[in-house]
Motif scaffolding. Structure first.
Motif, mmCIF file in Angstrom:
data_model
loop_
_atom_site.group_PDB
_atom_site.id
_atom_site.type_symbol
_atom_site.label_atom_id
_atom_site.label_comp_id
_atom_site.label_asym_id
_atom_site.label_seq_id
_atom_site.Cartn_x
_atom_site.Cartn_y
_atom_site.Cartn_z
ATOM 1 N N GLN A 143 -34.327 24.363 3.609
ATOM 2 C CA GLN A 143 -33.697 23.585 2.534
ATOM 3 C C GLN A 143 -34.154 22.123 2.585
ATOM 4 O OE1 GLN A 143 -32.142 25.291 0.169
ATOM 5 N NE2 GLN A 143 -32.755 27.005 1.466
ATOM 6 N N HIS A 144 -34.272 21.576 3.787
ATOM 7 C CA HIS A 144 -34.711 20.180 3.933
ATOM 8 C C HIS A 144 -36.144 20.012 3.413
ATOM 9 C CE1 HIS A 144 -34.712 16.170 5.765
ATOM 10 N NE2 HIS A 144 -35.965 16.439 6.127
ATOM 11 N N LYS A 145 -37.005 20.936 3.807
ATOM 12 C CA LYS A 145 -38.410 20.825 3.392
ATOM 13 C C LYS A 145 -38.547 21.005 1.874
ATOM 14 C CE LYS A 145 -40.218 22.225 7.858
ATOM 15 N NZ LYS A 145 -40.783 20.961 8.318
ATOM 16 N N ILE A 146 -37.719 21.891 1.294
ATOM 17 C CA ILE A 146 -37.785 22.083 -0.165
ATOM 18 C C ILE A 146 -37.358 20.795 -0.882
ATOM 19 C CG2 ILE A 146 -36.758 23.327 -2.129
ATOM 20 C CD1 ILE A 146 -36.804 25.867 -0.377
ATOM 21 N N SER A 147 -36.386 20.089 -0.331
ATOM 22 C CA SER A 147 -35.970 18.824 -0.956
ATOM 23 C C SER A 147 -37.125 17.832 -0.967
ATOM 24 C CB SER A 147 -34.779 18.214 -0.211
ATOM 25 O OG SER A 147 -33.706 19.116 -0.252
ATOM 26 N N LEU A 148 -37.882 17.785 0.146
ATOM 27 C CA LEU A 148 -39.034 16.873 0.204
ATOM 28 C C LEU A 148 -40.125 17.329 -0.773
ATOM 29 C CD1 LEU A 148 -39.229 16.378 4.080
ATOM 30 C CD2 LEU A 148 -38.210 14.843 2.404
ATOM 31 N N LEU A 149 -40.305 18.639 -0.892
ATOM 32 C CA LEU A 149 -41.300 19.167 -1.838
ATOM 33 C C LEU A 149 -40.930 18.813 -3.279
ATOM 34 C CD1 LEU A 149 -41.887 22.726 -0.326
ATOM 35 C CD2 LEU A 149 -43.680 21.036 -0.722
ATOM 36 N N ARG A 150 -39.633 18.829 -3.573
ATOM 37 C CA ARG A 150 -39.193 18.548 -4.947
ATOM 38 C C ARG A 150 -39.487 17.104 -5.356
ATOM 39 N NH1 ARG A 150 -35.966 22.554 -7.023
ATOM 40 N NH2 ARG A 150 -34.394 23.613 -5.759
ATOM 41 N N ASP A 151 -39.453 16.194 -4.392
ATOM 42 C CA ASP A 151 -39.545 14.758 -4.677
ATOM 43 C C ASP A 151 -40.891 14.436 -5.332
ATOM 44 O OD1 ASP A 151 -39.721 11.998 -4.622
ATOM 45 O OD2 ASP A 151 -38.765 11.825 -2.639
ATOM 46 N N LYS A 152 -40.842 13.838 -6.526
ATOM 47 C CA LYS A 152 -42.096 13.551 -7.242
ATOM 48 C C LYS A 152 -42.932 12.498 -6.515
ATOM 49 C CE LYS A 152 -40.200 10.154 -10.390
ATOM 50 N NZ LYS A 152 -39.882 9.781 -11.739
ATOM 51 N N ASN A 153 -42.310 11.769 -5.585
ATOM 52 C CA ASN A 153 -43.066 10.756 -4.837
ATOM 53 C C ASN A 153 -43.748 11.311 -3.592
ATOM 54 O OD1 ASN A 153 -42.414 8.577 -6.583
ATOM 55 N ND2 ASN A 153 -40.335 8.633 -5.746
ATOM 56 N N THR A 154 -43.547 12.576 -3.285
ATOM 57 C CA THR A 154 -44.244 13.187 -2.136
ATOM 58 C C THR A 154 -45.726 13.354 -2.500
ATOM 59 O OG1 THR A 154 -42.248 14.300 -1.391
ATOM 60 C CG2 THR A 154 -44.340 15.267 -0.678
ATOM 61 N N GLY A 155 -46.596 12.811 -1.667
ATOM 62 C CA GLY A 155 -48.038 12.826 -1.956
ATOM 63 C C GLY A 155 -48.696 14.145 -1.560
ATOM 64 N N VAL A 156 -49.998 14.252 -1.892
ATOM 65 C CA VAL A 156 -50.725 15.517 -1.706
ATOM 66 C C VAL A 156 -50.712 15.990 -0.255
ATOM 67 C CG1 VAL A 156 -52.996 16.619 -1.851
ATOM 68 C CG2 VAL A 156 -52.251 15.099 -3.651
ATOM 69 N N LYS A 157 -51.008 15.086 0.676
ATOM 70 C CA LYS A 157 -51.128 15.489 2.082
ATOM 71 C C LYS A 157 -49.801 16.081 2.566
ATOM 72 C CE LYS A 157 -52.062 13.576 6.683
ATOM 73 N NZ LYS A 157 -50.730 13.709 7.274
ATOM 74 N N GLU A 158 -48.716 15.341 2.267
ATOM 75 C CA GLU A 158 -47.401 15.790 2.742
ATOM 76 C C GLU A 158 -46.979 17.060 2.010
ATOM 77 O OE1 GLU A 158 -42.971 14.011 3.646
ATOM 78 O OE2 GLU A 158 -44.312 12.846 2.358
#
Ligand code: URA
Length: 208
Positions: A13-28
């Protein structure tokens, strides 16, 4: 029993929240896709059969267990499914990998442009991987193709799913298990998952 398995583990669930964030860049985004796939794969392989073996440790002989029986293949749906392959092969390094590529034309018909499956696929259990289960059309097409190749045991793994896609896949293929991190609200008029995480392929490969 076949059907939907929502994997609500806190790490997923934590990782999906980070994936959802439009500011998460390509590498991450790429790293998170792979890590989330690895964690979902842990659950999707929970029913792998084991057999008892004897192994000599430096101290004594241990009666212990190894995976036995049918072997696995992963089939990513191109192209976004490729982003999950590192993660799942970290879990099952000996698995073979097939590829199926398709796109949706302007009328939302599925057009296949590539298919290459391991020669011995009929002797393997198959886990299809695609981060987004939206309408379910690609998943249904991939399952049809893999069944035609003689595979009996097929699972589908995704990170985010729309209720429409889950229903369509299970209506057409009630024998399939779907492993998924989260079920979202639904699809918008462009068939994007809401709130989803955008176009997973573009975000994994940095094409937009
Ligand atoms: N494919 C994606 O990458 N994202 C969606 O929201 C739907 C399909």
């Amino acid at each position: 029993m076949a059907g939907l398995h929502l994997i609500e583990h806190p790490l997923i669930q934590h990782k999906i929240s980070l994936l959802r964030d439009k500011n998460t860049g390509v590498k991450e985004f790429r790293e998170l896709t792979s890590e989330t796939a690895m964690l979902i794969c842990y659950e999707a392989t929970r029913d792998l059969p084991l057999k008892e073996v004897e192994i000599a440790t430096p101290v004594a002989v241990a009666k212990t267990k190894v995976i036995s029986g049918r072997k696995l293949a992963f089939v990513p749906i191109l192209r976004a499914g490729l982003g999950m392959i590192d993660g799942v092969t970290n879990m099952v390094p000996a698995a073979k990998i097939g590829h199926i590529g398709m796109f949706s034309d302007d009328e939302h018909n599925i057009v296949k442009y590539y298919s290459k499956l391991p020669e011995d696929i009929a002797e393997r259990d198959v886990i299809i991987v695609d981060p987004m289960l939206a309408t379910g059309s690609s998943a249904i097409y991939a399952i049809d193709e893999i069944k035609k190749a003689g595979v009996k045991n097929i699972k589908f793994m995704c990170i985010v799913a729309a209720p429409e896609g889950i229903k369509n896949v299970l209506d057409k293929h009630p024998d399939i298990d779907i492993y998924c991190g989260v079920q979202d609200q639904g699809l918008d008029e462009n068939k994007y998952i809401v709130p989803g995480m955008g176009d997973a392929g573009d975000r994994i490969f940095g094409t937009k």
